[in-house]
Design a protein around this motif. Structure first.
Motif, mmCIF file in Angstrom:
data_model
loop_
_atom_site.group_PDB
_atom_site.id
_atom_site.type_symbol
_atom_site.label_atom_id
_atom_site.label_comp_id
_atom_site.label_asym_id
_atom_site.label_seq_id
_atom_site.Cartn_x
_atom_site.Cartn_y
_atom_site.Cartn_z
ATOM 1 N N THR A 85 -54.942 -29.300 8.712
ATOM 2 C CA THR A 85 -55.400 -28.973 10.074
ATOM 3 C C THR A 85 -56.162 -27.652 10.035
ATOM 4 O O THR A 85 -55.774 -26.745 9.282
ATOM 5 C CB THR A 85 -54.196 -28.860 11.048
ATOM 6 O OG1 THR A 85 -54.586 -28.093 12.193
ATOM 7 C CG2 THR A 85 -52.983 -28.203 10.425
ATOM 8 N N PRO A 86 -57.240 -27.536 10.848
ATOM 9 C CA PRO A 86 -57.945 -26.249 10.873
ATOM 10 C C PRO A 86 -57.057 -25.110 11.380
ATOM 11 O O PRO A 86 -57.383 -23.943 11.177
ATOM 12 C CB PRO A 86 -59.131 -26.493 11.820
ATOM 13 C CG PRO A 86 -58.931 -27.831 12.433
ATOM 14 C CD PRO A 86 -57.889 -28.568 11.668
ATOM 15 N N SER A 87 -55.919 -25.434 11.997
ATOM 16 C CA SER A 87 -55.008 -24.375 12.460
ATOM 17 C C SER A 87 -53.973 -23.984 11.407
ATOM 18 O O SER A 87 -53.050 -23.216 11.701
ATOM 19 C CB SER A 87 -54.238 -24.821 13.706
ATOM 20 O OG SER A 87 -55.060 -25.479 14.598
ATOM 21 N N GLU A 113 -58.624 -35.280 17.893
ATOM 22 C CA GLU A 113 -58.421 -33.926 18.421
ATOM 23 C C GLU A 113 -57.270 -33.158 17.764
ATOM 24 O O GLU A 113 -57.221 -31.954 17.796
ATOM 25 C CB GLU A 113 -58.180 -33.985 19.927
ATOM 26 C CG GLU A 113 -59.423 -33.802 20.746
ATOM 27 C CD GLU A 113 -60.308 -32.639 20.285
ATOM 28 O OE1 GLU A 113 -59.870 -31.490 20.385
ATOM 29 O OE2 GLU A 113 -61.433 -32.899 19.817
ATOM 30 N N GLY A 114 -56.318 -33.882 17.220
ATOM 31 C CA GLY A 114 -55.191 -33.148 16.645
ATOM 32 C C GLY A 114 -53.938 -33.993 16.611
ATOM 33 O O GLY A 114 -53.989 -35.210 16.772
ATOM 34 N N GLY A 130 -60.611 -23.914 5.410
ATOM 35 C CA GLY A 130 -61.624 -22.921 5.757
ATOM 36 C C GLY A 130 -61.837 -22.856 7.251
ATOM 37 O O GLY A 130 -61.389 -23.725 8.000
ATOM 38 N N ASP A 131 -62.518 -21.812 7.665
ATOM 39 C CA ASP A 131 -62.711 -21.578 9.093
ATOM 40 C C ASP A 131 -63.901 -22.369 9.628
ATOM 41 O O ASP A 131 -64.920 -21.793 10.029
ATOM 42 C CB ASP A 131 -62.902 -20.076 9.350
ATOM 43 C CG ASP A 131 -61.621 -19.306 9.086
ATOM 44 O OD1 ASP A 131 -60.538 -19.940 9.073
ATOM 45 O OD2 ASP A 131 -61.691 -18.084 8.903
ATOM 46 N N TYR A 132 -63.772 -23.678 9.585
ATOM 47 C CA TYR A 132 -64.768 -24.578 10.159
ATOM 48 C C TYR A 132 -64.025 -25.868 10.458
ATOM 49 O O TYR A 132 -62.970 -26.131 9.882
ATOM 50 C CB TYR A 132 -65.932 -24.843 9.193
ATOM 51 C CG TYR A 132 -65.492 -25.011 7.764
ATOM 52 C CD1 TYR A 132 -65.530 -23.947 6.877
ATOM 53 C CD2 TYR A 132 -64.983 -26.236 7.323
ATOM 54 C CE1 TYR A 132 -65.086 -24.099 5.571
ATOM 55 C CE2 TYR A 132 -64.549 -26.392 6.026
ATOM 56 C CZ TYR A 132 -64.604 -25.316 5.150
ATOM 57 O OH TYR A 132 -64.159 -25.463 3.867
ATOM 58 N N VAL A 133 -64.558 -26.643 11.385
ATOM 59 C CA VAL A 133 -63.831 -27.846 11.803
ATOM 60 C C VAL A 133 -64.538 -29.090 11.286
ATOM 61 O O VAL A 133 -65.721 -29.304 11.558
ATOM 62 C CB VAL A 133 -63.684 -27.897 13.343
ATOM 63 C CG1 VAL A 133 -62.902 -29.135 13.759
ATOM 64 C CG2 VAL A 133 -62.990 -26.639 13.843
ATOM 65 N N GLU A 138 -59.610 -35.765 5.736
ATOM 66 C CA GLU A 138 -59.896 -36.516 4.499
ATOM 67 C C GLU A 138 -60.632 -35.668 3.464
ATOM 68 O O GLU A 138 -60.230 -35.623 2.294
ATOM 69 C CB GLU A 138 -60.691 -37.798 4.820
ATOM 70 C CG GLU A 138 -59.832 -38.926 5.424
ATOM 71 C CD GLU A 138 -59.430 -38.700 6.878
ATOM 72 O OE1 GLU A 138 -60.012 -37.814 7.535
ATOM 73 O OE2 GLU A 138 -58.519 -39.407 7.356
ATOM 74 N N VAL A 139 -61.702 -35.009 3.879
ATOM 75 C CA VAL A 139 -62.448 -34.169 2.922
ATOM 76 C C VAL A 139 -61.547 -33.023 2.413
ATOM 77 O O VAL A 139 -61.480 -32.790 1.197
ATOM 78 C CB VAL A 139 -63.790 -33.687 3.528
ATOM 79 C CG1 VAL A 139 -64.443 -32.623 2.658
ATOM 80 C CG2 VAL A 139 -64.735 -34.884 3.703
ATOM 81 N N PRO A 140 -60.794 -32.332 3.294
ATOM 82 C CA PRO A 140 -59.833 -31.347 2.775
ATOM 83 C C PRO A 140 -58.821 -31.955 1.787
ATOM 84 O O PRO A 140 -58.478 -31.326 0.781
ATOM 85 C CB PRO A 140 -59.131 -30.822 4.027
ATOM 86 C CG PRO A 140 -60.127 -31.023 5.127
ATOM 87 C CD PRO A 140 -60.900 -32.262 4.774
ATOM 88 N N ALA A 141 -58.347 -33.176 2.053
ATOM 89 C CA ALA A 141 -57.378 -33.799 1.130
ATOM 90 C C ALA A 141 -58.022 -34.022 -0.240
ATOM 91 O O ALA A 141 -57.378 -33.820 -1.280
ATOM 92 C CB ALA A 141 -56.872 -35.129 1.686
#
Ligand code: ADE
Length: 222
Positions: A85-87, A113-114, A130-133, A138-141
């Protein structure tokens, strides 16, 4: 190590782990990676996995039930559960090293949305790359899986990652590298790298790494 990735878009992973170093790690049984569509865990008659947020607002929120049931099904005493999560807390190389020591990771990709915040109660770590949404986790995984698998014993030579920009030893950027030819379109390889004086080469590399870090990432030198 086993890595289970929970996603609503399993096709996004087509091909990503089927090339190069990760492919070899899977073939050599250093890691098992399972892509799991968590929609299959929904008990909703219409296969719903998300709903409108209480209190109103834009977008849809992932519901507890499919994710709670998926984690219950997959979790063992050796599992570490990660929610993307971006948070989340910022993902760093140190976390990649720590996670590479685990036996089993369950990585949950959000989308829309979350999440219903009660999902936090069943996860060990909430992580942001990272500080972007992005449109989902999936890409972060893919990114964190790649960064962990390359650190598993026998996947790449350890010398290769000791010299990384963010190795266990150093948190400065990598020095610049060059290969043949010695001159390309008027651009020359620095002379010091061509004379075989390894003391001078090491010194030059260290200085270049510090110079680069000062210019690009002064925060790392604090
Ligand atoms: N999902 C969407 N954006 C993300 C980010 N930056 N890190 C982790 N998960 C995300």
């Amino acid at each position: 190590m086993r890595i289970d990735i929970l996603t609503l878009f399993p096709n996004m992973f087509n091909g990503v782990f089927e090339e190069s170093i990760i492919k070899r790690a899977i073939e050599n049984k250093k890691v098992e990676i399972n892509i799991i569509d968590f929609r299959k865990y929904t008990t909703d008659p219409h296969n719903k996995v998300d709903d409108e947020p209480f209190g109103g607002g834009a977008g849809m929120v992932l519901m507890c039930q499919p994710i709670f049931d998926a984690v219950k099904d997959l979790k063992t005493k050796d599992s570490k559960v990660i929610l993307l999560t971006p948070s989340g807390i910022p993902y760093k190389q140190k976390m990649a090293f720590d996670l590479s020591k685990e036996k089993h990771l369950i990585i949950i990709c959000g989308h829309y949305e979350g999440f219903d915040d009660r999902i936090s109660t069943i996860v060990d770590l909430e992580v942001s790359i990272g500080d972007y949404v992005l449109t989902g986790g999936e890409v972060p995984a893919m990114a964190i899986t790649d960064s962990i698998v390359r650190l598993l014993p026998g996947v790449i030579r350890e010398e290769s990652f000791i010299e990384d920009s963010f190795s266990k030893e150093s948190y400065i950027l990598d020095y610049p590298s060059y290969t043949h030819p010695r001159e390309y379109e008027g651009l020359k390889v620095p002379e010091v790298l061509l004379n075989g004086d390894h003391k001078k080469i090491d010194e030059w590399r260290r200085n270049e790494a510090i110079k680069r870090t000062k210019e690009r990432r002064p925060d790392l030198l604090k």
